[in-house]
Structures are given as structure tokens and as C-alpha cells.
Design a protein around this motif. Structure first.
Motif, PDB file in Angstrom:
ATOM      1  N   TRP A  58       0.819  -1.205   0.000  1.00  0.00           N
ATOM      2  CA  TRP A  58       0.000   0.000   0.000  1.00  0.00           C
ATOM      3  C   TRP A  58       0.857   1.262   0.000  1.00  0.00           C
ATOM      4  CZ3 TRP A  58      -4.695   0.150  -1.558  1.00  0.00           C
ATOM      5  CH2 TRP A  58      -5.531  -0.954  -1.388  1.00  0.00           C
ATOM      6  N   VAL A  61       1.722   1.730  -3.591  1.00  0.00           N
ATOM      7  CA  VAL A  61       0.548   2.252  -4.305  1.00  0.00           C
ATOM      8  C   VAL A  61       0.387   3.745  -4.043  1.00  0.00           C
ATOM      9  CG1 VAL A  61      -1.963   2.148  -4.442  1.00  0.00           C
ATOM     10  CG2 VAL A  61      -0.629   0.029  -4.369  1.00  0.00           C
ATOM     11  N   ALA A  62       0.575   4.168  -2.794  1.00  0.00           N
ATOM     12  CA  ALA A  62       0.440   5.587  -2.465  1.00  0.00           C
ATOM     13  C   ALA A  62       1.499   6.428  -3.170  1.00  0.00           C
ATOM     14  CB  ALA A  62       0.534   5.777  -0.944  1.00  0.00           C
ATOM     15  N   PHE A  64       3.153   5.650  -5.950  1.00  0.00           N
ATOM     16  CA  PHE A  64       2.894   5.685  -7.385  1.00  0.00           C
ATOM     17  C   PHE A  64       1.699   6.564  -7.714  1.00  0.00           C
ATOM     18  CE2 PHE A  64       6.053   2.678  -8.441  1.00  0.00           C
ATOM     19  CZ  PHE A  64       6.147   2.660  -9.822  1.00  0.00           C
ATOM     20  N   THR A  65       0.717   6.616  -6.838  1.00  0.00           N
ATOM     21  CA  THR A  65      -0.403   7.537  -7.062  1.00  0.00           C
ATOM     22  C   THR A  65       0.067   8.980  -7.047  1.00  0.00           C
ATOM     23  OG1 THR A  65      -1.915   5.951  -6.016  1.00  0.00           O
ATOM     24  CG2 THR A  65      -2.665   8.228  -6.216  1.00  0.00           C
ATOM     25  N   LEU A  66       0.967   9.299  -6.115  1.00  0.00           N
ATOM     26  CA  LEU A  66       1.522  10.652  -6.059  1.00  0.00           C
ATOM     27  C   LEU A  66       2.309  10.974  -7.328  1.00  0.00           C
ATOM     28  CD1 LEU A  66       2.153  13.260  -4.502  1.00  0.00           C
ATOM     29  CD2 LEU A  66       4.108  12.059  -3.477  1.00  0.00           C
ATOM     30  N   SER A  68       1.907   9.643 -10.246  1.00  0.00           N
ATOM     31  CA  SER A  68       0.972   9.714 -11.372  1.00  0.00           C
ATOM     32  C   SER A  68       0.236  11.046 -11.395  1.00  0.00           C
ATOM     33  CB  SER A  68      -0.030   8.565 -11.293  1.00  0.00           C
ATOM     34  OG  SER A  68       0.633   7.314 -11.319  1.00  0.00           O
ATOM     35  N   LEU A  69      -0.172  11.534 -10.226  1.00  0.00           N
ATOM     36  CA  LEU A  69      -0.847  12.830 -10.170  1.00  0.00           C
ATOM     37  C   LEU A  69       0.076  13.957 -10.631  1.00  0.00           C
ATOM     38  CD1 LEU A  69      -2.854  12.522  -6.813  1.00  0.00           C
ATOM     39  CD2 LEU A  69      -3.747  12.421  -9.155  1.00  0.00           C
ATOM     40  N   PRO A 164       6.169   2.145 -15.579  1.00  0.00           N
ATOM     41  CA  PRO A 164       5.478   2.005 -14.293  1.00  0.00           C
ATOM     42  C   PRO A 164       5.409   0.564 -13.798  1.00  0.00           C
ATOM     43  CG  PRO A 164       3.911   2.477 -16.047  1.00  0.00           C
ATOM     44  CD  PRO A 164       5.260   2.662 -16.630  1.00  0.00           C
ATOM     45  N   PHE A 168       7.074  -0.341 -10.310  1.00  0.00           N
ATOM     46  CA  PHE A 168       6.223  -0.814  -9.219  1.00  0.00           C
ATOM     47  C   PHE A 168       6.809  -2.065  -8.570  1.00  0.00           C
ATOM     48  CE2 PHE A 168       2.800  -3.460  -7.576  1.00  0.00           C
ATOM     49  CZ  PHE A 168       2.105  -2.572  -6.780  1.00  0.00           C
TER      50      PHE A 168
END
Length: 360
Positions: A58, A61-62, A64-66, A68-69, A164, A168
Motif C-alpha cells: 500500500w 501504491v500511495a 505511485f499515485t503521487l 501519477s498525479l 510504471p 512498481f
């Protein structure tokens, strides 16, 4: 078992074979190197999230979300603005050639005694003016090039999608990979190798994390300041100056030079804009020297600016984009190894002072 003269050759042959194989695989290494870079940059953030009782998966995931944004924000906001300013810069090119031909070059001819037909900028201006109308349809140009080289476009998109995925999985298993690599080290040399790798990690981490943050902060400061004072190409020049800040003081020189030229073409000798440009870059240099570099980078890099320039150019010349990605980490590792070689040399007999002559 020690490596003697007889069994040293297989290791040397294996090393040369690995180098040749890597050279042959250079065209497909770029997505893996970018994935390794993302994993290396994101590992401290994931470790911090793990300390906050979040699982490794997790946390990845957090992070990679940052990432990506930030990438989506860059594509949706910054790239279109830079595209408009690039088109504006391209349209100003004939005016720049006019200024060179009518003002700058006659002055140089008078100063240096050159012949009247020494410069041939009228032909360059005519060629650019003829092609200016055909380049306005940028989308059509890109689509035509993509249609002409469809396989190359598909390969590029495939490599882009690999980044990515590779990043990841590497980031999720980063600590496990590092632990397994450490177990492969020779037991008697483990402490020495780990110490060298720790020094390399400090240098590479300080440069990649610290210097990249300094470049980003300076790009924001320069671009915001130049746009605030009303410079039309402020965003483009600010981003360019921030990227050039990978070498100390180069961003300041490149940025203020480009900004002064942009002011001259925008409104002539405008004292307000020139003073504004000087104020923006002065504030940027003060922030870099007094706050950003000591806080984000410190004194752990040790890479000379000339070494940075040479490493990037040499890597690009030898291995293309892959070489550019590898240039600075490899230069940092070489710098650490040379530092230890220098220390060993000063302890060797070659560096020992000469013995006084013996008395008869």
C-alpha cells in the motif's frame, strides 16, 4: 579460495561478456533504468510510510499515485503552456535574424573590418519564413511522422508502458533485492563493499534527490517571477534555467542571458523589465545558495561541475539516452572509488618520502 593468476582469466572474460551484452541490449534498457530510478527515488518515501504502520504494497501504491498525479498535472497544465511559448519563440526567429542582420552584424563589421557580404543570414531567414506556415499544424505533423514510422511509435509506447510496471515491482521488492545482493558478497569483503556502497548511496542519493529538488524549486521560482513581471517567454526561460541548474551557476547564466534577450525583443530597452529580471535571478541565487542547496543537497556530492558536464555528454555520446541516465550515477561511483584509490596511494611506498642518503 583466493583468485590466482590461473583462474583470474575466466572472471575477466565473464566481465567483458557482460559488458558486451549490456551494450547490445542498450536499445531496450531505457524503461528498466527509468524504473530503477523511480524505485530508488521512491524507496525512502515507502520506508517512511512503513514506519507509519502502512504495508509495503500500500505504501508503493500511495507513492505511485503521487507520481501519477504529478505526471498528469505536468501533462495537462505545463506541457500545453510550454508548447505555446515554443511556437511563439519560433515565430520570433525571423525578427531575431532581422536584428542580427540590420543592427548587430553591421556593428561587428565596422568594429572588425569585415566585408559586406561576409554574413549570409538573409538566406537563413528566408528558409525559416518559408517553413513557418507549414509548421503551424503541429498535430498533423506529428501524426504524419507517426504514420511513417508506426513500428517505432509502437515500440516507444511499449517502453513507456513498461516503466510504471518495472518501477512498481522493483519498488515493492527493493529491500528484499538489496538484502539478497548483500548475501552474495564475499564474507571477508562484505564490510568493505558495504562501506563503499554506502558512500556511493550518499553521493547518488544527495544528487538525485537533492539536486533534482533544487532544480524543480529554481524552475518554479524563475518561471513564476518572470511571468509575474510580464515576460512573454517567462515560463519557457524559467524551466530552461531550472534544468540548466544541474550544473552550479549554469542555470543563472543561461537563464539571465535568455531573459535579457527576450526583454530586448519584447519591448526594447525596458528598464522595468530588465530590473525585474535581475531581481528574479538574484532572489533565485540567494535561495539556492542560502537555503535550497544546504538544506536539500549539503556537501555530500563532491562532483565537480566540469565532471558533471563531461559525464552527461560522454554518456549520451556512447550510449544515447541510456547513457545519459547512467552518466551521473556511474560518475558518482567512480568518484568514490577514486577517492579510496587516492587514499591507498598516499599510504603506499610510492608516496613515501625519499630516504636520506646514508653517510659513508
Amino acid at each position: 579460495m583466493t583468485i590466482t593468476q590461473s583462474n583470474r582469466w575466466p572472471w575477466l572474460v565473464a566481465l567483458l561478456l557482460c559488458g558486451w551484452l549490456l551494450y547490445q541490449l542498450t536499445p531496450i534498457l531505457s524503461p528498466f533504468l527509468v524504473g530503477i530510478l523511480l524505485a530508488y527515488l521512491g524507496d525512502p518515501l515507502v520506508d517512511r510510510l512503513e514506519r507509519w504502520k502502512l504495508s509495503r504494497t500500500w505504501g508503493v501504491v500511495a507513492v505511485f499515485t503521487l507520481f501519477s498525479l504529478l505526471l498528469v498535472l505536468l501533462i495537462l497544465v505545463l506541457v500545453p503552456m510550454l508548447g505555446k511559448q515554443l511556437m511563439h519563440l519560433y515565430q520570433l526567429t525571423p525578427l531575431a535574424l532581422d536584428w542580427l542582420q540590420l543592427e548587430a552584424l553591421p556593428w561587428m563589421q565596422m568594429q572588425f573590418g569585415l566585408e559586406e557580404d561576409f554574413w549570409r543570414f538573409d538566406r537563413v531567414k528566408q528558409a525559416i519564413t518559408d517553413n513557418l506556415g507549414s509548421t503551424t499544424d503541429v498535430v498533423g505533423l506529428i501524426l504524419s511522422q507517426a504514420t511513417a514510422s508506426g513500428l517505432a511509435l509502437l515500440a516507444w509506447l511499449g517502453n513507456l508502458l513498461l516503466v510504471p510496471v518495472v518501477g512498481f515491482y522493483l519498488l515493492r521488492d527493493w529491500d528484499l533485492i538489496m538484502a539478497k545482493l548483500r548475501k552474495l558478497l564475499p564474507r571477508r569483503r562484505e564490510a568493505m563493499v558495504v562501506g563503499l556502497m554506502r558512500e556511493c548511496h550518499e553521493v547518488i542519493g544527495a544528487f538525485l534527490r537533492g539536486q533534482l529538488l533544487v532544480m524543480l524549486a529554481l524552475a518554479v521560482v524563475y518561471a513564476s517571477g518572470l511571468m509575474l513581471i510580464g515576460l512573454q517567454l517567462g515560463l519557457l526561460i524559467g524551466v530552461l534555467a531550472g534544468l540548466a541548474s544541474i550544473v552550479p551557476y549554469m542555470g543563472f547564466v543561461v537563464g539571465i542571458g535568455a531573459a535579457i534577450v527576450a526583454v530586448l525583443f519584447q519591448s526594447g530597452i525596458d528598464l522595468y523589465l530588465l530590473l525585474g529580471v535581475a531581481a528574479v535571478f538574484t532572489v533565485g541565487q540567494l535561495l539556492e545558495g542560502m537555503l535550497l542547496t544546504p538544506l536539500l543537497v549539503g556537501d555530500r556530492i563532491g562532483l565537480h561541475p566540469v565532471a558533471v558536464i563531461f559525464a552527461v555528454l560522454a554518456g549520451g555520446q556512447l550510449f544515447g539516452f541510456t547513457g545519459v541516465l547512467l552518466a551521473l550515477p556511474v560518475a558518482a561511483v567512480i568518484m568514490v572509488l577514486l577517492r579510496h584509490v587516492h587514499d591507498l596511494y598516499k599510504l603506499s611506498d610510492l608516496y613515501a618520502p625519499a630516504e636520506p642518503p646514508s653517510q659513508p
